[in-house]
Scaffold this motif. Structure first.
Motif, mmCIF file in Angstrom:
data_model
loop_
_atom_site.group_PDB
_atom_site.id
_atom_site.type_symbol
_atom_site.label_atom_id
_atom_site.label_comp_id
_atom_site.label_asym_id
_atom_site.label_seq_id
_atom_site.Cartn_x
_atom_site.Cartn_y
_atom_site.Cartn_z
ATOM 1 N N ASN A 117 0.818 -1.213 0.000
ATOM 2 C CA ASN A 117 0.000 0.000 0.000
ATOM 3 C C ASN A 117 0.854 1.266 0.000
ATOM 4 O OD1 ASN A 117 0.316 -1.395 2.714
ATOM 5 N ND2 ASN A 117 -0.231 0.665 3.430
ATOM 6 N N ASP A 153 -2.571 -5.917 1.659
ATOM 7 C CA ASP A 153 -2.897 -4.494 1.578
ATOM 8 C C ASP A 153 -2.264 -3.918 0.317
ATOM 9 O OD1 ASP A 153 -3.571 -1.852 1.929
ATOM 10 O OD2 ASP A 153 -2.955 -1.766 4.032
ATOM 11 N N SER A 173 -3.886 -1.067 -0.958
ATOM 12 C CA SER A 173 -4.625 0.189 -1.000
ATOM 13 C C SER A 173 -3.706 1.356 -1.371
ATOM 14 C CB SER A 173 -5.273 0.458 0.368
ATOM 15 O OG SER A 173 -4.285 0.608 1.380
ATOM 16 N N ASN A 174 -4.348 2.454 -1.802
ATOM 17 C CA ASN A 174 -3.628 3.692 -2.115
ATOM 18 C C ASN A 174 -2.556 3.488 -3.191
ATOM 19 O OD1 ASN A 174 -4.765 5.683 -0.006
ATOM 20 N ND2 ASN A 174 -4.181 3.908 1.240
ATOM 21 N N THR A 180 -11.245 -7.975 2.955
ATOM 22 C CA THR A 180 -12.302 -6.977 2.852
ATOM 23 C C THR A 180 -11.887 -5.839 1.924
ATOM 24 O OG1 THR A 180 -11.495 -5.626 4.699
ATOM 25 C CG2 THR A 180 -12.890 -7.519 5.242
ATOM 26 N N GLU A 181 -12.801 -4.922 1.692
ATOM 27 C CA GLU A 181 -12.529 -3.792 0.787
ATOM 28 C C GLU A 181 -11.405 -2.901 1.301
ATOM 29 O OE1 GLU A 181 -15.975 -0.756 2.463
ATOM 30 O OE2 GLU A 181 -16.230 -1.750 0.518
ATOM 31 N N GLU A 182 -11.096 -2.970 2.582
ATOM 32 C CA GLU A 182 -10.003 -2.161 3.124
ATOM 33 C C GLU A 182 -8.656 -2.529 2.491
ATOM 34 O OE1 GLU A 182 -9.949 -2.395 7.354
ATOM 35 O OE2 GLU A 182 -11.860 -1.361 7.609
ATOM 36 N N SER A 183 -8.544 -3.752 2.024
ATOM 37 C CA SER A 183 -7.292 -4.187 1.390
ATOM 38 C C SER A 183 -7.055 -3.488 0.058
ATOM 39 C CB SER A 183 -7.320 -5.699 1.150
ATOM 40 O OG SER A 183 -7.341 -6.408 2.366
ATOM 41 N N TYR A 184 -8.130 -2.915 -0.528
ATOM 42 C CA TYR A 184 -8.057 -2.393 -1.903
ATOM 43 C C TYR A 184 -8.441 -0.917 -2.015
ATOM 44 C CZ TYR A 184 -8.670 -7.457 -2.344
ATOM 45 O OH TYR A 184 -8.566 -8.816 -2.193
ATOM 46 N N MET A 185 -8.804 -0.270 -0.940
ATOM 47 C CA MET A 185 -9.384 1.068 -1.012
ATOM 48 C C MET A 185 -8.409 2.089 -1.618
ATOM 49 S SD MET A 185 -9.395 1.917 3.084
ATOM 50 C CE MET A 185 -10.390 3.373 2.841
ATOM 51 N N ASN A 186 -9.016 3.159 -2.167
ATOM 52 C CA ASN A 186 -8.263 4.260 -2.781
ATOM 53 C C ASN A 186 -7.431 3.816 -3.985
ATOM 54 O OD1 ASN A 186 -9.301 6.137 -0.929
ATOM 55 N ND2 ASN A 186 -7.658 5.715 0.536
#
Length: 217
Positions: A148, A170, A172-173, A190-196
């Motif tokens: 991330n 992770d 993300s970002n 969950t979606e937190e692994s991929y956010m942004n």
């Protein structure tokens, strides 16, 4: 002549076990020194990485096992800038590659997929670009994959769903695109692994959307 040959043969057998660890230490030391040459080190974290010292286990931020094989590289938040080097893939017993929170740039070398003992790959909060190498799917022991906070692009390799030991993911970002794989070990993230990742369109709908069809890649 027969006695001489016999004696030389046994002498060679006695010396070989001593030579192999020395050669391995040189190989792994060369791999680390390749990294030192490729990065800028204003904090002098790598000052002890002296190629004239044959055993890299004496270098700071390097941990070795009882066989003097490198198992851990701790260079998180070390103010390093520059590029990762493919030679890191030669560290066959490396379990922890900690290079987070630096200013590293360029691609993730596909050769990191050769780190068959790796448990944790932490490259988060750098400036890495390019795609996530599908070769990372060969890291069968990997438990933690944190990429991330970089500038990675392209699709998330579907091959990574084969990582049965993976506990934490992770990515993300970044600037990833396409759909999110949901098979195998990826089913629990969950979606937190991929956010942004603004171009990432998921999760993959099995049987409805082809993995290579979704997202603006």
């Amino acid at each position: 002549m027969a006695i001489y040959t016999f004696s030389f043969f046994h002498l060679l057998l006695a010396i070989l076990p001593l030579m192999v660890p020395h050669a391995t230490a040189n190989l792994e030391g060369d791999a680390l020194f390749a990294l030192r040459r490729a990065v800028k080190d204003p904090g002098l974290k790598l000052q002890s990485w002296d190629p004239t010292l044959v055993d890299p286990c004496t270098w700071f931020h390097v941990t070795c096992d009882s066989d003097n094989r490198i198992t851990r590289l701790d260079l998180g938040n070390a103010k390093l800038s520059g590029k990762l080097v493919p030679e890191l893939g030669k560290l066959e017993r490396l379990q922890y590659l900690e290079l987070y929170m630096n200013e590293l740039m360029g691609p993730i070398p596909k050769e990191l997929g050769n780190l068959k003992s790796l448990l944790s790959l932490d490259l988060y909060h750098n400036n890495l670009t390019g795609s996530i190498p599908s070769s990372l799917s060969k890291l069968s022991n990997l438990k933690f994959l944190r990429l991330n906070g970089n500038r990675l692009s392209g699709r998330i390799p579907r091959e990574l769903t084969k990582l049965g030991s993976l506990k934490i993911l992770d990515v993300s970002n970044n600037d990833l695109c396409g759909t999110i794989p949901t098979a195998g070990s990826f089913s629990k993230f969950t979606e937190e692994s991929y956010m942004n990742n603004s171009r990432l369109e998921g999760p993959e709908l099995m049987g409805f959307v082809r993995y290579d069809a979704g997202g603006s890649c």
